[in-house]
Design a protein around this motif. Structure first.
Motif, PDB file in Angstrom:
ATOM      1  N   TRP A 130       0.844  -1.191   0.000  1.00 34.53           N
ATOM      2  CA  TRP A 130       0.000   0.000   0.000  1.00 34.53           C
ATOM      3  C   TRP A 130       0.881   1.243   0.000  1.00 34.53           C
ATOM      4  CZ3 TRP A 130      -4.731  -0.517   3.816  1.00 34.53           C
ATOM      5  CH2 TRP A 130      -5.552  -1.566   3.382  1.00 34.53           C
ATOM      6  N   VAL A 131       0.434   2.278  -0.681  1.00 35.61           N
ATOM      7  CA  VAL A 131       1.256   3.479  -0.859  1.00 35.61           C
ATOM      8  C   VAL A 131       1.591   4.185   0.453  1.00 35.61           C
ATOM      9  CG1 VAL A 131       1.325   5.787  -1.902  1.00 35.61           C
ATOM     10  CG2 VAL A 131       0.593   3.815  -3.265  1.00 35.61           C
ATOM     11  N   PRO A 132       0.628   4.513   1.338  1.00 30.57           N
ATOM     12  CA  PRO A 132       1.021   5.233   2.556  1.00 30.57           C
ATOM     13  C   PRO A 132       1.985   4.458   3.436  1.00 30.57           C
ATOM     14  CG  PRO A 132      -1.291   4.568   2.651  1.00 30.57           C
ATOM     15  CD  PRO A 132      -0.836   4.337   1.250  1.00 30.57           C
ATOM     16  N   LYS A 133       1.813   3.137   3.513  1.00 29.87           N
ATOM     17  CA  LYS A 133       2.755   2.328   4.296  1.00 29.87           C
ATOM     18  C   LYS A 133       4.161   2.412   3.703  1.00 29.87           C
ATOM     19  CE  LYS A 133      -0.587  -1.375   5.311  1.00 29.87           C
ATOM     20  NZ  LYS A 133      -0.720  -2.842   5.352  1.00 29.87           N
ATOM     21  N   LEU A 183      -4.252   5.470  -1.891  1.00 31.72           N
ATOM     22  CA  LEU A 183      -3.834   4.456  -2.854  1.00 31.72           C
ATOM     23  C   LEU A 183      -3.330   3.204  -2.141  1.00 31.72           C
ATOM     24  CD1 LEU A 183      -1.985   6.725  -5.431  1.00 31.72           C
ATOM     25  CD2 LEU A 183      -4.137   5.499  -5.807  1.00 31.72           C
ATOM     26  N   GLN A 184      -3.650   2.068  -2.713  1.00 34.09           N
ATOM     27  CA  GLN A 184      -3.281   0.804  -2.070  1.00 34.09           C
ATOM     28  C   GLN A 184      -2.301   0.010  -2.924  1.00 34.09           C
ATOM     29  OE1 GLN A 184      -7.077  -0.910  -0.679  1.00 34.09           O
ATOM     30  NE2 GLN A 184      -7.167   0.623   0.939  1.00 34.09           N
ATOM     31  N   ASP A 185      -2.630  -1.204  -3.321  1.00 35.26           N
ATOM     32  CA  ASP A 185      -1.654  -2.118  -3.917  1.00 35.26           C
ATOM     33  C   ASP A 185      -0.924  -1.513  -5.111  1.00 35.26           C
ATOM     34  OD1 ASP A 185      -3.168  -3.682  -2.169  1.00 35.26           O
ATOM     35  OD2 ASP A 185      -2.829  -5.489  -3.352  1.00 35.26           O
ATOM     36  N   ALA A 186       0.387  -1.421  -4.984  1.00 32.92           N
ATOM     37  CA  ALA A 186       1.256  -0.924  -6.044  1.00 32.92           C
ATOM     38  C   ALA A 186       2.475  -1.832  -6.152  1.00 32.92           C
ATOM     39  CB  ALA A 186       1.699   0.509  -5.766  1.00 32.92           C
ATOM     40  N   VAL A 187       3.108  -1.832  -7.313  1.00 29.52           N
ATOM     41  CA  VAL A 187       4.380  -2.536  -7.492  1.00 29.52           C
ATOM     42  C   VAL A 187       5.505  -1.554  -7.191  1.00 29.52           C
ATOM     43  CG1 VAL A 187       5.927  -3.665  -9.133  1.00 29.52           C
ATOM     44  CG2 VAL A 187       3.458  -4.137  -9.206  1.00 29.52           C
ATOM     45  N   ASP A 193      -4.725  11.431  -7.360  1.00 31.34           N
ATOM     46  CA  ASP A 193      -4.869  10.404  -6.334  1.00 31.34           C
ATOM     47  C   ASP A 193      -3.610  10.302  -5.477  1.00 31.34           C
ATOM     48  OD1 ASP A 193      -7.401   9.809  -7.256  1.00 31.34           O
ATOM     49  OD2 ASP A 193      -6.724   8.166  -8.543  1.00 31.34           O
ATOM     50  N   TRP A 194      -2.459  10.447  -6.120  1.00 28.74           N
ATOM     51  CA  TRP A 194      -1.189  10.439  -5.374  1.00 28.74           C
ATOM     52  C   TRP A 194      -1.152  11.618  -4.402  1.00 28.74           C
ATOM     53  CZ3 TRP A 194       2.951   7.103  -5.079  1.00 28.74           C
ATOM     54  CH2 TRP A 194       4.093   7.593  -4.437  1.00 28.74           C
ATOM     55  N   ALA A 199       9.724   9.114  -5.648  1.00 29.23           N
ATOM     56  CA  ALA A 199       8.778   8.269  -4.915  1.00 29.23           C
ATOM     57  C   ALA A 199       7.924   7.456  -5.865  1.00 29.23           C
ATOM     58  CB  ALA A 199       7.901   9.122  -4.003  1.00 29.23           C
ATOM     59  N   TYR A 200       7.643   8.013  -7.043  1.00 29.55           N
ATOM     60  CA  TYR A 200       6.910   7.257  -8.054  1.00 29.55           C
ATOM     61  C   TYR A 200       7.338   7.716  -9.433  1.00 29.55           C
ATOM     62  CZ  TYR A 200       3.652  11.010  -9.507  1.00 29.55           C
ATOM     63  OH  TYR A 200       3.100  12.154 -10.024  1.00 29.55           O
ATOM     64  N   THR A 201       7.118   6.849 -10.407  1.00 25.76           N
ATOM     65  CA  THR A 201       7.392   7.185 -11.797  1.00 25.76           C
ATOM     66  C   THR A 201       6.470   6.365 -12.689  1.00 25.76           C
ATOM     67  OG1 THR A 201       9.021   7.170 -13.588  1.00 25.76           O
ATOM     68  CG2 THR A 201       9.268   5.476 -11.899  1.00 25.76           C
ATOM     69  N   ASN A 202       6.004   6.985 -13.763  1.00 34.08           N
ATOM     70  CA  ASN A 202       5.200   6.284 -14.769  1.00 34.08           C
ATOM     71  C   ASN A 202       6.039   5.849 -15.972  1.00 34.08           C
ATOM     72  OD1 ASN A 202       2.539   6.199 -13.686  1.00 34.08           O
ATOM     73  ND2 ASN A 202       2.276   8.382 -14.123  1.00 34.08           N
ATOM     74  N   ASP A 203       7.337   6.103 -15.926  1.00 27.46           N
ATOM     75  CA  ASP A 203       8.190   5.849 -17.085  1.00 27.46           C
ATOM     76  C   ASP A 203       8.141   4.393 -17.544  1.00 27.46           C
ATOM     77  OD1 ASP A 203       8.879   8.479 -16.918  1.00 27.46           O
ATOM     78  OD2 ASP A 203      10.916   8.150 -16.178  1.00 27.46           O
ATOM     79  N   TYR A 204       8.214   3.480 -16.610  1.00 28.33           N
ATOM     80  CA  TYR A 204       8.330   2.064 -16.971  1.00 28.33           C
ATOM     81  C   TYR A 204       6.974   1.453 -17.303  1.00 28.33           C
ATOM     82  CZ  TYR A 204      12.685   3.318 -14.809  1.00 28.33           C
ATOM     83  OH  TYR A 204      13.840   3.985 -14.500  1.00 28.33           O
ATOM     84  N   VAL A 205       5.938   1.862 -16.571  1.00 24.93           N
ATOM     85  CA  VAL A 205       4.624   1.298 -16.856  1.00 24.93           C
ATOM     86  C   VAL A 205       4.093   1.799 -18.196  1.00 24.93           C
ATOM     87  CG1 VAL A 205       3.191   3.039 -15.667  1.00 24.93           C
ATOM     88  CG2 VAL A 205       2.438   0.657 -15.765  1.00 24.93           C
TER      89      VAL A 205
END
Length: 375
Positions: A94-97, A228-232, A310-311, A338-344
């Protein structure tokens, strides 16, 4: 006794220092053109992770030249810490964790936001007088802790309640027995798991299963308190390596195909999960598969893309919501990548080129009939 989140995070940071840097290889070098990968799951095998299980079983990772090993989670396993220690190549968290762990020193990056929506509920009996979070005042409110309670605290804060003074917080087990026995007034539940446990239970007054009409559901998505919850998550330092970057795209491409398969074939994915050794029954797992699909699909921009609004909401709530001791999840804005959309984005392009429907615009959830005990 289970440790509170902050103690767990502090211990994780100390362990990181003792175990060396995040550069420690999680898997041996690729051989024979196949790269071994370890993915740390957040919990025990269940349909919450069906897309990853399907990607293994259906060969979607193999198509990418990856040999993926799924590492089952549990109560004492913190996925983002396993990743940061170099004991896994990717983790589901999960994102906040995960952001709290980042603030404590874990070098991790969200590279694929698989769940676009939160599945967290707070559930009360219909006749309890509880219609919204403001009604928690003076009540016994159950929660699991371990960082799962952030949306609950955000909802109470928004309703003008102080979690440390206005309610009695009760450490809830990972089931719904305390609510069913009326030991607490409101219980934490995931739409895809614990809520179904209520509907699988028999009403002793009627001899039939409880129905949705017996309960009031507070859905944080409609309250403005969802996170936001489940993320890779990937290893931030290793993302500087072109080989790991390419591997990440391949892993996400296989993952996307796995989740698209489970959207279109929920019964088959249910069976894969049950075969994996889940302790939950077939009707429960089909319910869970259906509810998890609702959290992913439809995905207007494409599964896995991180929505900036959402982030921002997740981060803002993490910085402003106080727990029972007055502490916030985060003390400052996340630093670094902290996050990136480059790979997805690259993975989505690859999946689309292969004919995979990455948006699920036509997705329609099913109606699942639960059996007693989820059998």
């Amino acid at each position: 006794m289970r440790r509170p989140l902050l103690a767990t995070l502090a211990a994780a940071v100390l362990t990181l220092a003792a175990c060396g840097t995040a550069d420690t290889p999680a898997t041996p070098a690729a051989s024979g053109g196949v790269t071994p990968i370890k993915l740390q799951l957040q919990w025990f095998y269940q349909a919450q992770f069906a897309g990853y299980i399907a990607a293994v079983d259906r060969g979607f990772y193999s198509e990418q030249g990856l040999d993926v090993q799924l590492l089952e989670g549990g109560v004492d396993i913190v996925p983002q810490t396993v990743l940061a220690q170099g004991k896994a190549d990717y983790a589901v968290a999960w994102v906040p964790k995960a952001l709290a762990s980042r603030e404590q020193g874990a070098k991790i990056t969200d590279v694929g936001q698989i769940f676009a929506r939160s599945g967290t509920y707070q559930v009360a009996w219909k006749n309890s007088g509880i219609a919204g979070p403001a009604d928690f005042k003076g009540k016994k409110v159950g929660n699991w802790g371990f960082g799962n309670e952030f949306e609950l605290f955000a909802g109470m804060t928004k309703a003008g309640l102080d979690p440390g003074r206005d309610v009695t917080l009760v450490q809830q087990q990972f089931d719904m027995q305390a609510l069913l026995k009326k030991e607490i007034d409101a219980a934490q539940a995931m739409s895809y798991n614990e809520y179904a446990q209520l509907l699988e239970a028999k009403n002793p007054a009627t001899g039939k299963l409880y129905t949705a009409d017996d309960f009031t559901v507070i859905d944080w998505k409609t309250n403005g308190s969802a996170m936001l919850q489940d993320a890779v998550w990937a290893n931030t330092e290793k993302l500087g390596d072109p080989a790991y970057q390419q591997q990440t795209v391949k892993f996400l491409a296989g993952t996307i195909k796995g989740w698209a398969y489970c959207r279109d074939n929920p019964e088959q994915c249910r069976d894969m999960v049950v075969a994996k050794g889940s302790k939950l029954g077939k009707s429960h797992q089909l319910w869970q598969m259906n509810e998890v699909n609702k959290l992913i699909w439809p995905s207007k921009a494409g599964i896995g893309l991180i929505d900036e609004a959402d982030w921002k909401q997740t981060v803002d709530l993490s910085m402003t919501t106080k727990n029972q001791t007055g502490d916030t999840v985060l003390t400052k804005q996340p630093e670094g990548v902290a996050y990136t959309n480059d790979y997805v984005r690259k993975a989505l392009d690859q999946a689309k080129a292969a004919g995979v429907d990455v948006t699920g615009a036509g997705f329609k959830p099913s109606t699942v009939t639960l059996s007693e005990g989820g059998a």
